[in-house]
Design an enzyme around this catalytic site. Structure first.
Site, PDB file in Angstrom:
ATOM      1  CB  VAL A   1       4.621  -1.386   1.053  1.00 58.16           C
ATOM      2  CG1 VAL A   1       5.623  -2.729   0.634  1.00 58.16           C
ATOM      3  CG2 VAL A   1       5.723  -0.729   1.956  1.00 58.16           C
TER       4      VAL A   1
ATOM      5  CB  SER B   1       8.459  11.550 -10.239  1.00 53.99           C
ATOM      6  OG  SER B   1       7.337  11.970 -11.000  1.00 53.99           O
ATOM      7  N   GLY B   2       6.813   9.401 -12.010  1.00 56.09           N
ATOM      8  CA  GLY B   2       6.553   8.911 -13.318  1.00 56.09           C
ATOM      9  C   GLY B   2       5.208   8.120 -13.311  1.00 56.09           C
TER      10      GLY B   2
ATOM     11  CE  LYS C   1       7.686  11.321  -6.692  1.00 52.44           C
ATOM     12  NZ  LYS C   1       6.324  11.132  -6.065  1.00 52.44           N
TER      13      LYS C   1
ATOM     14  CG  HIS D   1       8.489  15.807  -8.836  1.00 57.73           C
ATOM     15  ND1 HIS D   1       7.344  15.220  -8.693  1.00 57.73           N
ATOM     16  CD2 HIS D   1       9.065  15.591 -10.037  1.00 57.73           C
ATOM     17  CE1 HIS D   1       7.040  14.911  -9.808  1.00 57.73           C
ATOM     18  NE2 HIS D   1       8.141  15.137 -10.596  1.00 57.73           N
ATOM     19  CG  ASN D   2       4.855  14.348  -5.673  1.00 56.91           C
ATOM     20  OD1 ASN D   2       5.847  14.088  -6.531  1.00 56.91           O
ATOM     21  ND2 ASN D   2       4.014  13.595  -5.138  1.00 56.91           N
TER      22      ASN D   2
ATOM     23  CD  GLU E   1       2.744  15.516  -9.931  1.00 62.97           C
ATOM     24  OE1 GLU E   1       3.578  14.931  -9.774  1.00 62.97           O
ATOM     25  OE2 GLU E   1       1.560  14.835  -9.529  1.00 62.97           O
TER      26      GLU E   1
HETATM   27  P1  NBP Z   1       0.148   0.923  -2.423  1.00 59.85           P
HETATM   28  O1  NBP Z   1       0.588   2.029  -1.831  1.00 59.85           O
HETATM   29  O2  NBP Z   1      -1.330   0.872  -2.627  1.00 59.85           O
HETATM   30  O3  NBP Z   1       0.609  -0.361  -1.513  1.00 59.85           O
HETATM   31  C1  NBP Z   1       0.407  -1.729  -1.572  1.00 59.85           C
HETATM   32  C2  NBP Z   1       1.383  -2.416  -1.290  1.00 59.85           C
HETATM   33  O4  NBP Z   1       1.778  -2.275  -0.040  1.00 59.85           O
HETATM   34  C3  NBP Z   1       1.000  -3.787  -1.335  1.00 59.85           C
HETATM   35  O5  NBP Z   1       2.107  -4.771  -1.769  1.00 59.85           O
HETATM   36  C4  NBP Z   1       0.666  -4.507  -0.048  1.00 59.85           C
HETATM   37  O6  NBP Z   1       0.931  -5.839   0.319  1.00 59.85           O
HETATM   38  C5  NBP Z   1       1.589  -3.643   0.947  1.00 59.85           C
HETATM   39  N1  NBP Z   1       1.584  -3.578   2.033  1.00 59.85           N
HETATM   40  C6  NBP Z   1       0.735  -2.847   2.946  1.00 59.85           C
HETATM   41 BR1  NBP Z   1      -0.486  -1.707   2.131  1.00 59.85          BR
HETATM   42  N2  NBP Z   1       0.838  -3.009   4.123  1.00 59.85           N
HETATM   43  C7  NBP Z   1       1.838  -3.756   4.287  1.00 59.85           C
HETATM   44  C8  NBP Z   1       2.632  -4.353   5.537  1.00 59.85           C
HETATM   45  N3  NBP Z   1       1.961  -3.896   6.883  1.00 59.85           N
HETATM   46  N4  NBP Z   1       3.553  -5.404   5.074  1.00 59.85           N
HETATM   47  C9  NBP Z   1       3.811  -5.431   3.913  1.00 59.85           C
HETATM   48  N5  NBP Z   1       3.309  -5.132   2.930  1.00 59.85           N
HETATM   49  C10 NBP Z   1       2.293  -4.161   3.147  1.00 59.85           C
HETATM   50  O7  NBP Z   1       1.112   0.487  -4.019  1.00 59.85           O
HETATM   51  P2  NBP Z   1       1.378   1.402  -5.030  1.00 59.85           P
HETATM   52  O8  NBP Z   1       0.166   2.230  -5.472  1.00 59.85           O
HETATM   53  O9  NBP Z   1       1.863   0.631  -6.262  1.00 59.85           O
HETATM   54  O10 NBP Z   1       2.527   2.475  -4.403  1.00 59.85           O
HETATM   55  C11 NBP Z   1       3.515   1.808  -3.775  1.00 59.85           C
HETATM   56  C12 NBP Z   1       4.444   3.086  -3.432  1.00 59.85           C
HETATM   57  O11 NBP Z   1       4.794   4.155  -4.345  1.00 59.85           O
HETATM   58  C13 NBP Z   1       3.631   4.149  -2.367  1.00 59.85           C
HETATM   59  O12 NBP Z   1       4.534   4.634  -1.233  1.00 59.85           O
HETATM   60  C14 NBP Z   1       3.259   5.217  -3.170  1.00 59.85           C
HETATM   61  O13 NBP Z   1       2.920   6.373  -2.466  1.00 59.85           O
HETATM   62  C15 NBP Z   1       4.457   5.468  -4.045  1.00 59.85           C
HETATM   63  N6  NBP Z   1       4.188   5.820  -5.607  1.00 59.85           N
HETATM   64  C16 NBP Z   1       2.983   5.452  -6.078  1.00 59.85           C
HETATM   65  C17 NBP Z   1       2.741   6.481  -7.376  1.00 59.85           C
HETATM   66  C18 NBP Z   1       1.673   5.965  -8.184  1.00 59.85           C
HETATM   67  O14 NBP Z   1       1.571   6.731  -9.338  1.00 59.85           O
HETATM   68  N7  NBP Z   1       0.647   5.200  -7.849  1.00 59.85           N
HETATM   69  C19 NBP Z   1       3.944   7.060  -8.043  1.00 59.85           C
HETATM   70  C20 NBP Z   1       4.930   7.062  -7.158  1.00 59.85           C
HETATM   71  C21 NBP Z   1       4.931   6.758  -5.937  1.00 59.85           C
HETATM   72  P3  NBP Z   1      -0.577  -6.735   0.142  1.00 59.85           P
HETATM   73  O15 NBP Z   1      -0.544  -7.029  -1.187  1.00 59.85           O
HETATM   74  O16 NBP Z   1      -0.024  -8.003   1.134  1.00 59.85           O
HETATM   75  O17 NBP Z   1      -1.715  -5.811   0.703  1.00 59.85           O
END
Ligand code: NBP
Length: 478
Positions: free
Chosen positions: A74, A128-129, A182, A185-186, A189
């Site tokens: 999340v 990452s990825g 990580k 890493h960023n 990047e």
């Molecule tokens: P987001 O970072 O956009 O988070 C969305 C998710 O968080 C949804 O499932 C949402 O639930 C949940 N959420 C939130 Br917002 N507030 C909440 C709360 N109070 N209680 C429970 N759930 C909650 O999603 P993402 O882009 O898939 O990234 C997820 C994680 O992975 C992040 O930490 C991000 O930094 C990391 N990350 C992302 C990438 C990338 O390329 N995008 C790469 C590597 C790491 P809901 O559906 O109910 O709103």
């Protein structure tokens, strides 16, 4: 209970990671999301995954075999805290909670400490990825306890990217070590991307090559020592034509780069630990500068040379390639310095060679060159500076003339190349026999009696600047 692993948070990363897990032999994956509609949608879109649908945290916990293992995906910050709290209510001692989000490592240290008191294992795991990595095989950087890794390691090994036959996952170190690595890493990047951007800009302005032609140049570079995911995707971006205008897409995109904060965290942490990560910092600042339209609007008419075509385009392009490679070595060397200092500060046993090895596949900075880093640390585990290792020493020796010519050309033509030039300044700073830091110490002693050491004898000294300007030993000043 039918599932051996669970995923909480089903936005793009969580859904893809859950699908990746489900696609591996022997896994049954329970899924949970705060908004149940997302869980419903995932099950509908991917019946093949055999997900276990859960609508409450209690149902989620009940669906997991013990010791339970759940990966949280999340938003970093408060949402992550909220989900951890909820899971701690329904999980038991021995279970494993993994935070796969981009959490700040100090948050992970705090959370690990708090969760450990309940007997539950908490693992902050850098992933990452991007979306594709999550689905097909990311690079995984788990921290947390050794005990937690015993349950988790085998599962993570099945979903990680594979580089030369090895899964891109290792137990990085305890508590926040995984998220720290990580973060670095960023940061690397950011530097890698900025350096590629500068290479593109210099070639375009210096030779007049079109984006598509530069895509071809990058395509060729990708066959050599610069081979990497970022060079490869850069060529694809440059080759893209905008359907609406027929122009190169890169010319239609607003030139203001966004950021989500991990680059800034890297630089802030480096400042706190006193590690010069100047290449990474310039990359972060270059994005900030680009995103200041007000300042850019009122300074656009400041004087400067306009870029003119270089005499020998082919030679210039080769120089830019060398500058890019040398500056990239500097960025990695600085990043590894930060990892070493972080490990010392936070008492982590981080194997540098293993980190380079797990970055070889799956992650955004994956590059052939990481093999050379792994080799360098294998030959000399306590290597003090990456750029002093034989392979890098040779590469820098071969690159430096071209690197200097490029920085000169950039300055003379008024093309900003902050990461190229700061990397070169770092290189020259390290190799300098004497630095003007001696003068800075003199200044500090003058206005603040901050004392200095001498090159010719032991002790700490102060000059009586406002007195007779004789030198006293520091003890005498108090
Ligand atoms: P987001 O970072 O956009 O988070 C969305 C998710 O968080 C949804 O499932 C949402 O639930 C949940 N959420 C939130 Br917002 N507030 C909440 C709360 N109070 N209680 C429970 N759930 C909650 O999603 P993402 O882009 O898939 O990234 C997820 C994680 O992975 C992040 O930490 C991000 O930094 C990391 N990350 C992302 C990438 C990338 O390329 N995008 C790469 C590597 C790491 P809901 O559906 O109910 O709103």
């Amino acid at each position: 209970p039918s599932a051996n692993i669970g995923v909480v948070g089903l936005a793009v990363m969580g859904s893809n990671l859950a699908r990746n897990l489900a696609s591996r032999e022997g896994n049954t994956v329970a899924v949970y999301n705060r908004t149940t509609a997302k869980t419903d949608a995932l099950l509908e879109a991917h019946p093949e995954a055999g997900f276990v649908h859960t609508a409450t945290v209690q149902e989620f916990a009940d669906s997991l075999q013990k010791p339970r293992t759940a990966i949280i995906m999340v938003k970093a910050g408060r949402p992550t805290d909220a989900v951890i709290d909820e899971l701690c209510e329904v999980f038991e001692a021995g279970d494993v909670i993994v935070d796969g989000g981009n959490s700040l490592f100090t948050d992970t240290i705090r959370r690990e400490k708090a969760v450990r008191e309940t007997g539950i294992n908490f693992v902050g795991c850098g992933i990452s990825g991007g979306e594709e990595g999550a689905l097909k095989g990311p690079s995984l950087m788990p921290g947390g306890s050794v005990e937690g890794y015993k349950t988790l390691g085998p599962i993570l090994s099945t979903i990680a990217a594979v580089a030369e036959g090895e899964p891109c996952v290792t137990h990085v170190g305890t508590d926040g070590a995984g998220h720290f690595v990580k973060m670095v890493h960023n940061g690397i990047e950011y530097a890698d991307m900025q350096l590629i951007g500068e290479a593109y800009d210099l070639i375009r302005q210096g030779t007049g090559a079109s984006p598509a032609q530069i895509a071809d140049i990058f395509g060729k570079w990708n066959d050599g020592e610069l081979n990497s995911y970022l060079i490869e995707i850069t060529a694809e971006v440059l080759r893209q034509t905008d359907a609406e205008t027929g122009k190169a897409l890169v010319d239609v995109i607003v030139d203001q780069a966004g950021a989500k904060g991990t680059g800034a965290w890297t630089v802030q942490t480096a400042l706190d630990l006193g590690i010069p990560v100047s290449g990474i910092a310039e990359a972060v600042f270059a994005r900030s500068l680009s995103s200041k339209p007000k300042q850019r609007a009122v300074t656009g008419d400041l004087p400067g040379p306009s870029a003119s075509a270089v005499d020998d385009a082919e030679a210039f392009i080769e120089d830019v390639r060398l500058a890019l490679f040398a500056s990239k070595i500097v960025a990695y060397s600085q990043g590894f310095d930060l990892i070493v200092q972080g490990a010392e500060e936070y008492d982590w046993d981080i194997k540098k060679g293993d980190i380079a090895a797990i970055w070889r596949g799956g992650c955004i900075i994956r590059a052939q060159f990481l093999n050379r880093i792994t080799d360098a640390y294998a030959d000399e585990p306590d290597l003090v500076a990456l750029l002093s290792a034989p392979y890098f020493r040779e590469a820098l020796t071969a690159a430096q003339d071209g690197w200097r010519r490029v920085v000169v050309a950039a300055a003379q033509s008024g093309i900003p190349a902050p990461a190229f030039s700061s990397s070169l300044a770092y290189y020259d700073g390290l190799r300098a026999e004497r630095l003007p830091a001696a003068l800075v110490q003199g200044q500090r002693d003058f206005f603040g009696a901050h004392t200095y050491k001498r090159t010719d004898k032991e002790g700490t000294f102060h000059t009586l600047w406002s007195g007779d300007r004789s030198e006293v030993t520091a003890e005498d000043t108090h």
